[in-house]
Write an enzyme that holds these catalytic residues in place. Structure first.
Site, short mmCIF file in Angstrom:
data_model
loop_
_atom_site.label_atom_id
_atom_site.label_comp_id
_atom_site.label_asym_id
_atom_site.label_seq_id
_atom_site.Cartn_x
_atom_site.Cartn_y
_atom_site.Cartn_z
N HIS A 1 -7.48 -26.13 21.98
CA HIS A 1 -7.81 -25.36 20.95
C HIS A 1 -8.78 -24.17 21.53
O HIS A 1 -8.71 -23.09 21.02
CB HIS A 1 -8.86 -26.37 20.06
CG HIS A 1 -8.01 -27.37 19.08
ND1 HIS A 1 -8.47 -28.58 18.79
CD2 HIS A 1 -6.78 -27.19 18.85
CE1 HIS A 1 -7.59 -29.16 18.18
NE2 HIS A 1 -6.44 -28.13 17.91
N HIS B 1 3.69 -29.56 15.01
CA HIS B 1 3.12 -30.88 14.74
C HIS B 1 1.80 -30.80 14.20
O HIS B 1 0.72 -30.92 15.06
CB HIS B 1 3.12 -32.03 15.98
CG HIS B 1 4.57 -32.05 16.42
ND1 HIS B 1 5.31 -31.29 16.97
CD2 HIS B 1 5.26 -33.39 16.09
CE1 HIS B 1 6.49 -31.67 17.53
NE2 HIS B 1 6.45 -33.00 16.67
N SER C 1 -5.71 -27.65 14.96
CA SER C 1 -5.29 -26.42 14.94
C SER C 1 -4.84 -25.47 13.62
O SER C 1 -5.25 -24.53 13.65
CB SER C 1 -3.73 -26.63 15.62
OG SER C 1 -3.07 -27.40 15.44
N GLU D 1 4.84 -30.96 9.21
CA GLU D 1 4.18 -32.08 9.45
C GLU D 1 5.34 -33.15 8.92
O GLU D 1 5.88 -32.88 7.73
CB GLU D 1 2.93 -32.33 8.78
CG GLU D 1 2.25 -33.61 8.65
CD GLU D 1 2.07 -34.28 10.16
OE1 GLU D 1 2.76 -35.40 10.45
OE2 GLU D 1 1.70 -33.80 11.15
N ASP E 1 10.78 -31.87 10.46
CA ASP E 1 10.77 -31.93 11.75
C ASP E 1 10.41 -30.68 12.22
O ASP E 1 10.93 -29.48 12.28
CB ASP E 1 12.35 -32.31 12.23
CG ASP E 1 12.32 -32.77 13.84
OD1 ASP E 1 11.86 -31.71 14.46
OD2 ASP E 1 12.95 -33.52 14.05
N GLY E 2 9.32 -30.71 12.89
CA GLY E 2 8.60 -29.42 13.48
C GLY E 2 9.28 -28.82 14.26
O GLY E 2 9.44 -27.47 14.56
N ASP F 1 2.86 -29.08 19.83
CA ASP F 1 1.97 -30.32 20.30
C ASP F 1 2.22 -31.60 19.61
O ASP F 1 1.74 -32.07 18.65
CB ASP F 1 0.77 -29.71 19.56
CG ASP F 1 -0.42 -30.75 19.80
OD1 ASP F 1 -0.43 -31.57 20.65
OD2 ASP F 1 -1.09 -30.66 18.65
#
Length: 272
Positions: free
Chosen positions: A18, A40, A97, A115, A140-141, A160
């Protein structure tokens, strides 16, 4: 998936991720409007009086950061964000994030977080509700971010994943490389755990084979990489790193490793 970031929120790896993300966002905003894509996204904000109490990872991470007498500027930037969410003191709430980025967005900027887990998506939507420039989407990211990057010139992309699925390292590398091949001005930051060198080296080889050259690798090792069953450190691998990235990464990783690590902890920042 069984992974629940609420157990790990505010740990040392979040601090690395971060703090560097905030710096990358600042750099991209200095160049003009920016779209941030988050593969994600998670819940957006975490109550550290819940699951995190059981793991005690926040106690060894963000709580120690906030109690530190001296913090370098790029660590201080994260501390200010956390303090603003806890106006009465302490560290009850920790921003993921999505909220960290959303709080920094200007009218011309955008954030889009993906997500896959429906209950977590509901929390993400709620967390982003106050921010008109931020949005959450199901799906699906990896695939969603790759498609969205084609519609957003020069995006800042955070990859991530929880690294719970067997192909997470492969997909993270492939998507990161594909985005920068399609848009040489895109900046992609991939967070990974550091458990053992063999797994991490395989990830870096996959990136190179996919055509991603000249990536900045920022490692914070809290202990030697001798036990692959433990997260011994973490890394941020940045494709198309903006000027100043190496100095920022050294400051962040050096502080985290030096302040929170065991004997033998170290930071390493290098270019592939």
């Amino acid at each position: 998936m069984n992974y629940r970031h609420s157990f790990h929120a505010g740990n040392f790896a979040d601090l690395v991720k971060h703090a560097l993300l905030l710096w990358l966002l600042e750099r991209r905003q200095a160049a003009g409007p920016v779209t941030v894509l988050d593969t994600h996204a998670g819940a957006g904000i975490y109550d550290l009086t819940g699951d995190a109490v059981r793991s005690r990872e926040a106690e060894a991470g963000i709580e120690r950061l906030m109690a530190a007498a001296e913090r370098p500027p790029r660590i201080e930037a994260l501390a200010r964000e956390v303090a603003s969410l806890n106006p009465h003191g302490g560290v009850r709430l920790y921003p993921g994030s999505p909220v960290l980025v959303a709080r920094r967005l200007r009218a011309e900027d955008r954030y889009l977080g993906f997500e896959l887990n429906p209950p977590v998506l509901d929390l993400l939507v709620e967390a982003l509700e106050p921010f008109a420039q931020a949005d959450a989407r199901a799906g699906d990211g990896y695939d969603q971010a790759r498609a969205a990057a084609r519609r957003a010139p020069a995006p800042l992309v955070l990859i991530d994943p929880p690294f719970e699925q067997a192909d997470d390292y492969m997909r993270a590398a492939d998507v990161a490389a594909a985005i920068v091949r399609a848009d040489p001005k895109a900046v992609v930051a991939v967070w990974t755990p550091l458990k053992d060198l063999e797994t991490f080296d395989a990830f870096l080889r996959r990136l190179a084979e996919a055509g991603a050259k000249g990536a900045l690798v920022a490692e914070a090792r809290l202990r030697p990489l001798t036990n692959p069953m433990k997260m011994n450190g973490c890394a941020m691998v940045v494709l198309n790193p903006p000027p100043g990235s190496e100095a920022a990464a050294r400051e962040i990783c050096g502080w985290v490793a030096g302040t929170l690590g065991d004997d033998g902890a170290r930071a390493e920042v290098w270019t592939t």
